[in-house]
Design an enzyme around this catalytic site. Structure first.
Site, PDB file in Angstrom:
ATOM      1  N   HIS A 303      15.538 -32.765 -33.338  1.00 34.56           N
ATOM      2  CA  HIS A 303      16.552 -32.211 -32.441  1.00 34.56           C
ATOM      3  C   HIS A 303      17.863 -31.949 -33.162  1.00 34.56           C
ATOM      4  O   HIS A 303      18.565 -30.992 -32.869  1.00 34.56           O
ATOM      5  CB  HIS A 303      16.785 -33.153 -31.269  1.00 34.56           C
ATOM      6  CG  HIS A 303      15.558 -33.329 -30.440  1.00 34.56           C
ATOM      7  ND1 HIS A 303      14.627 -32.340 -30.311  1.00 34.56           N
ATOM      8  CD2 HIS A 303      15.099 -34.370 -29.729  1.00 34.56           C
ATOM      9  CE1 HIS A 303      13.659 -32.761 -29.542  1.00 34.56           C
ATOM     10  NE2 HIS A 303      13.911 -33.999 -29.178  1.00 34.56           N
ATOM     11  N   ARG A 410      10.082  -9.292 -23.844  1.00 38.10           N
ATOM     12  CA  ARG A 410       8.806  -9.954 -23.556  1.00 38.10           C
ATOM     13  C   ARG A 410       8.931 -10.537 -22.153  1.00 38.10           C
ATOM     14  O   ARG A 410       9.743 -11.430 -21.935  1.00 38.10           O
ATOM     15  CB  ARG A 410       8.538 -11.065 -24.575  1.00 38.10           C
ATOM     16  CG  ARG A 410       8.216 -10.558 -25.981  1.00 38.10           C
ATOM     17  CD  ARG A 410       7.884 -11.723 -26.910  1.00 38.10           C
ATOM     18  NE  ARG A 410       7.244 -11.300 -28.148  1.00 38.10           N
ATOM     19  CZ  ARG A 410       7.881 -11.172 -29.324  1.00 38.10           C
ATOM     20  NH1 ARG A 410       9.166 -11.437 -29.413  1.00 38.10           N
ATOM     21  NH2 ARG A 410       7.227 -10.798 -30.404  1.00 38.10           N
ATOM     22  N   ARG A 446       8.175  -4.639 -21.901  1.00 32.50           N
ATOM     23  CA  ARG A 446       6.727  -4.679 -22.084  1.00 32.50           C
ATOM     24  C   ARG A 446       6.098  -5.333 -20.863  1.00 32.50           C
ATOM     25  O   ARG A 446       6.560  -6.394 -20.417  1.00 32.50           O
ATOM     26  CB  ARG A 446       6.398  -5.477 -23.344  1.00 32.50           C
ATOM     27  CG  ARG A 446       4.912  -5.580 -23.595  1.00 32.50           C
ATOM     28  CD  ARG A 446       4.624  -6.241 -24.910  1.00 32.50           C
ATOM     29  NE  ARG A 446       4.854  -7.673 -24.869  1.00 32.50           N
ATOM     30  CZ  ARG A 446       4.727  -8.473 -25.924  1.00 32.50           C
ATOM     31  NH1 ARG A 446       4.398  -7.971 -27.089  1.00 32.50           N
ATOM     32  NH2 ARG A 446       4.924  -9.753 -25.820  1.00 32.50           N
ATOM     33  N   GLU A 539      -0.654  -2.132 -31.949  1.00 26.43           N
ATOM     34  CA  GLU A 539      -0.905  -3.430 -32.561  1.00 26.43           C
ATOM     35  C   GLU A 539      -2.394  -3.682 -32.792  1.00 26.43           C
ATOM     36  O   GLU A 539      -2.790  -4.760 -33.202  1.00 26.43           O
ATOM     37  CB  GLU A 539      -0.255  -4.556 -31.751  1.00 26.43           C
ATOM     38  CG  GLU A 539      -0.507  -4.516 -30.260  1.00 26.43           C
ATOM     39  CD  GLU A 539       0.292  -5.578 -29.496  1.00 26.43           C
ATOM     40  OE1 GLU A 539       0.912  -6.451 -30.110  1.00 26.43           O
ATOM     41  OE2 GLU A 539       0.256  -5.528 -28.255  1.00 26.43           O
ATOM     42  N   ASN A 562       2.893  -8.160 -35.791  1.00 32.44           N
ATOM     43  CA  ASN A 562       2.281  -9.499 -35.770  1.00 32.44           C
ATOM     44  C   ASN A 562       0.786  -9.381 -35.466  1.00 32.44           C
ATOM     45  O   ASN A 562      -0.061  -9.921 -36.178  1.00 32.44           O
ATOM     46  CB  ASN A 562       2.933 -10.384 -34.697  1.00 32.44           C
ATOM     47  CG  ASN A 562       4.439 -10.431 -34.815  1.00 32.44           C
ATOM     48  OD1 ASN A 562       4.977 -10.181 -35.887  1.00 32.44           O
ATOM     49  ND2 ASN A 562       5.126 -10.741 -33.731  1.00 32.44           N
ATOM     50  N   ASP A 563       0.490  -8.640 -34.395  1.00 32.39           N
ATOM     51  CA  ASP A 563      -0.924  -8.492 -34.043  1.00 32.39           C
ATOM     52  C   ASP A 563      -1.618  -7.485 -34.949  1.00 32.39           C
ATOM     53  O   ASP A 563      -2.776  -7.688 -35.335  1.00 32.39           O
ATOM     54  CB  ASP A 563      -1.066  -8.061 -32.573  1.00 32.39           C
ATOM     55  CG  ASP A 563      -1.008  -9.264 -31.648  1.00 32.39           C
ATOM     56  OD1 ASP A 563      -1.648 -10.284 -31.986  1.00 32.39           O
ATOM     57  OD2 ASP A 563      -0.318  -9.199 -30.620  1.00 32.39           O
ATOM     58  N   ARG A 573      -3.690 -15.155 -36.226  1.00 36.30           N
ATOM     59  CA  ARG A 573      -2.285 -15.438 -36.551  1.00 36.30           C
ATOM     60  C   ARG A 573      -1.895 -16.868 -36.206  1.00 36.30           C
ATOM     61  O   ARG A 573      -0.827 -17.331 -36.576  1.00 36.30           O
ATOM     62  CB  ARG A 573      -1.360 -14.429 -35.854  1.00 36.30           C
ATOM     63  CG  ARG A 573      -1.348 -14.522 -34.349  1.00 36.30           C
ATOM     64  CD  ARG A 573      -0.743 -13.272 -33.726  1.00 36.30           C
ATOM     65  NE  ARG A 573       0.593 -13.490 -33.225  1.00 36.30           N
ATOM     66  CZ  ARG A 573       1.232 -12.648 -32.419  1.00 36.30           C
ATOM     67  NH1 ARG A 573       0.657 -11.504 -32.045  1.00 36.30           N
ATOM     68  NH2 ARG A 573       2.441 -12.906 -31.991  1.00 36.30           N
ATOM     69  N   CYS A 610       8.489  -3.618 -33.693  1.00 41.87           N
ATOM     70  CA  CYS A 610       9.060  -4.759 -32.985  1.00 41.87           C
ATOM     71  C   CYS A 610       8.417  -6.082 -33.417  1.00 41.87           C
ATOM     72  O   CYS A 610       8.766  -7.135 -32.903  1.00 41.87           O
ATOM     73  CB  CYS A 610       8.962  -4.586 -31.472  1.00 41.87           C
ATOM     74  SG  CYS A 610       7.284  -4.518 -30.868  1.00 41.87           S
TER      75      CYS A 610
HETATM   76  C1  PEP Z   1       3.456  -8.112 -32.184  1.00 43.65           C
HETATM   77  O1  PEP Z   1       2.259  -8.337 -32.005  1.00 43.65           O
HETATM   78  O2  PEP Z   1       3.948  -7.788 -33.290  1.00 43.65           O
HETATM   79  C2  PEP Z   1       4.405  -8.246 -31.063  1.00 43.65           C
HETATM   80  C3  PEP Z   1       5.665  -7.893 -31.162  1.00 43.65           C
HETATM   81  O3  PEP Z   1       3.920  -8.793 -29.929  1.00 43.65           O
HETATM   82  P1  PEP Z   1       3.703 -10.368 -29.728  1.00 43.65           P
HETATM   83  O4  PEP Z   1       4.225 -11.043 -30.954  1.00 43.65           O
HETATM   84  O5  PEP Z   1       4.460 -10.720 -28.498  1.00 43.65           O
HETATM   85  O6  PEP Z   1       2.224 -10.457 -29.586  1.00 43.65           O
HETATM   86 MG    MG Z   2       1.469  -8.484 -29.961  1.00 41.20          MG
END
Ligand code: PEP
Ligand code: MG
Length: 678
Positions: A303, A410, A446, A539, A562-563, A573, A610
């Site tokens: 913390h 989000r 989204r 994605e 990310n995806d 991931r 994003c």
């Molecule tokens: C992604 O997949 O890059 C993304 C922005 O969506 P999330 O991380 O919320 O799956």
């Molecule tokens: Mg995603």
């Protein structure tokens, strides 16, 4: 009875926050839930009981559920554990990313330190602090009172004190939420949960039965439990002893009629040294008098670390115990980024540290001062820099940090951790507030992106072998049209308040997109609503490969790296050991990004990024060179990303990106960027 053996994959085991998610879920069912680990048994509806199992990352637990709703309960628990018990990919890693984003390795000044008088620890919050040590130790509480002998009276005193403590904690929670620190606010939620813990309360009542006073009974049980937790080998779990001690200290002071005092600091600013600092210690300090924190206990997720980062105070944690022997008044230099404390520095070292500190402050201030200006490269190419946010408070922060809009809202925060979906009106209020806050700037909202990996109790989803390849994102929306329609209705009703853009997650197929667009058209007709811009996340590799087809049907794309990275490289991931090697700068991912941009631009549509890659200073030149039109990044990263863009030449970035597309590995791409200033 139903049973389950399952591995806990959370990076820090079953620590406070995931355990709280487990307990809250278990409490929604009537069945008894028992959890077994290493011959120990815990009540799955008691947070403290669960914590005392000391479940570390990678450990197996055995769960037994017994009662009328045992099937549903076990299924929900299994899904929640697999989904990370509320700790998706955005929890601990982003804290690291934010720290790096505001103080990137390449440009930050360095300080040399000698070895003997240097105490090394873990970097918890970046920045320099130069000043004198102030040893902080909490006064012990002495309980001398005698029991009244009337159990009901003692019990009332106990519950009154708990009630007061809970309302104080709610205020602290709100204080953190108001400053936009949602994760930090959650710490006080855990404290409130500890005060409602079935097992703790039952044991205190047992003490009361044996004739003890309320305060003594309470202290006895809290002491026992704290000691047990403190003795656990996992540092994160043992760190939770501090939570219990902190919350116990608060209740005892209330029972003894003492104020929960804020920490008395000297008149001059100091560097606080302590074994560990509780969240309420840290929050109740006068931050203007604190130059830094150094503690002998705690890790990067403690913390002290989390709150120090939220308050922007440099901190080093987990230092050798010897730091506690450094007397108040001793001069030190604390380097929060490199993670060390230099005791009794020489005049030259102090001068150098002041210089480094000044350079870093100037650098940060320069970036923040012009954060509101557009990000235009040296040769005149403009890139929009917008924010990824998860709620209304973050929208305000984003504006202060120079965001030119919201590239990704989000909406999951509205739907998770509840037993019924948010009402249409509730949603209208939140969306309208955010749209009003951002004024004319674009806000990309989204639609709900949950599913296999982030299950929701009120949406029925089948058990899935591969949830990341299952019913998630838009697939879940199309399978639960009521929820999708309600969200779209709320969005269209809010549209009048700003510049709304709607975006669908996880689109993988053109027919699927057509169905989603049909739902928008139907809801629009029902509401007689004006048209709004509609886009999709890119994605899934199929969407990137067919970008030119999708571009004919929507207004914009936003690449979810990310995806996209996990699906391109076939690497979960959230995988405990593999995910740390996932890198969005992999040439395979970059080729998909290039193809996406080409497909979109061919039809005059814009493309944003994003995913986390957009906040990575090394990736910014490549993404720009691939001609993306917008970067949507975490709020603290905005000034830095804009500064990087302003320092670049677009034509050089394009040449660099072309070379990156020819690389074979992500490591080669990173090397390439480091070798070439653009
Ligand atoms: C992604 O997949 O890059 C993304 C922005 O969506 P999330 O991380 O919320 O799956
Ligand atoms: Mg995603």
């Amino acid at each position: 009875m139903k049973t389950l053996d399952i591995e806990i994959k959370n990076p820090t085991g079953l620590h406070a926050r995931p355990a709280k998610t487990f307990v809250n879920l278990a409490k929604q069912y009537d069945s008894k839930v028992a959890v077994f680990h290493n011959d120990k048994k815990a009540n799955g509806k008691s947070l403290i009981s669960l914590l005392t199992l000391g479940v570390e990352s990678g450990s197996q637990i055995h769960i037994e559920v017994e009662g009328e709703d045992e099937d549903q309960a076990l299924k929900a628990i299994k899904a929640e554990i697999e989904a990370g018990l509320g700790e998706g990919e955005h929890l601990s890693p982003p804290e690291q990313v934010q720290v790096e984003a505001t103080a990137p390795q390449a440009a930050a000044p360095e300080m040399q330190a000698t070895a003997e008088n240097q105490f090394r620890g873990i970097s918890a919050s970046p920045g320099f602090a130069i000043g004198e040590i102030f040893q902080f130790k909490k006064p012990d509480l002495v309980i001398e009172e005698k029991a009244s002998g009337r159990k009901e009276e003692e019990k009332n005193r106990l519950y009154e004190a708990i009630k007061t403590a809970k309302s104080q904690l709610k205020k602290l929670n709100q204080q953190m939420l108001d400053s936009g620190a949602t994760q930090e606010a959650a710490i006080f939620d855990v404290h409130i949960e500890l005060l409602s813990d079935e097992e703790i309360l039952a044991e205190i009542e047992q003490q009361l039965d044996s004739g003890q006073s309320a305060a003594k009974s309470f202290q006895y049980v809290i002491d026992q439990k704290s000691k047990f937790l403190a003795g656990l080998s996992d540092p994160v779990l043992s760190g939770r002893a501090a939570d219990l001690y902190d919350v116990g200290y608060r209740v005892l002071r209330i029972m003894l009629g003492e104020e929960v005092a804020s920490i008395e600091l000297p008149d001059r600013p100091v560097i606080i040294s302590a074994r560990d600092l509780s969240p309420s210690d840290t929050v109740s300090m006068d931050a203007s008098k604190v130059l830094g924190f150094c503690t002998s206990e705690g890790g990067p997720t403690s913390h002290t670390a989390i709150i120090a980062r939220a308050l922007g105070i440099p901190a080093v944690v987990g230092i050798n115990d010897e730091i506690l022997g450094v007397a108040s008044g001793t001069q030190v230099i604390l380097d929060g980024k490199e993670g060390f404390v230099l005791v009794d520095p020489t005049t030259a070292e102090i001068e150098q540290a002041h210089q480094d500190q000044q350079d870093e402050i100037t650098r940060q201030e320069q970036m923040k001062a012009i954060a509101a200006d557009p990000a235009v490269t040296q040769d005149g190419h403009r890139v929009e820099v917008v924010a990824n946010i998860g709620g209304a408070e973050e929208a305000k922060k984003a504006l202060q940090m120079g965001a030119e809009g919201v590239g990704l809202l989000r909406t999951e925060f509205l739907f998770l951790e509840r037993t019924t979906p948010p009402t249409e009106q509730e949603q209208v209020e939140v969306y309208s507030t955010i749209l009003k806050t951002m004024g004319e700037q674009p806000v990309v909202v989204r639609t709900l992106d949950v599913g296999g990996d982030k299950p929701i109790s009120y949406i029925h989803t089948p058990q899935e072998e591969n949830p990341f390849l299952g019913l998630r994102g838009i697939r879940l929306g199309l399978a639960n049209l009521k929820i999708l329609r309600e969200q779209l209705t709320a969005l269209l009703k809010s549209a009048q308040h700003g510049n709304l853009h709607i975006m669908f997650p996880m689109i993988s197929d053109v027919d699927e997109l057509s169905r989603a667009l049909d739902v928008v058209a139907e809801v629009r007709a029902e509401q007689s609503a004006e048209a709004v811009k509609v886009g999709i996340m890119i994605e899934v590799p199929s969407a990137a490969l067919l970008a030119d087809k999708f571009a004919q049907k929507v207004d914009f794309f936003s690449i979810g790296t990310n995806d996209l990275t996990q699906y391109t490289l076939a690497t979960d991931r959230m995988h405990g050991s593999l995910s740390k090697n996932l890198d969005g700068l992999h040439p395979a991912v970059l080729r998909l990004i290039a193809q996406t941009v080409e497909g979109a631009h061919k039809h005059g549509k814009w493309v944003g990024v994003c995913g986390e890659l957009g906040s990575d200073p090394v990736a910014v030149p490549i993404l720009l060179g691939l001609c993306v039109d917008e970067l949507s990044v975490s709020v603290p990263a905005i000034p830095e990303v804009k500064a990087i863009i302003r320092g670049m030449d677009f034509k050089n970035a394009q040449k660099l990106a072309a070379k990156a597309l020819e690389c074979s590995t992500a490591a080669q791409v990173r090397e390439l960027v480091k070798e070439n200033q653009v």
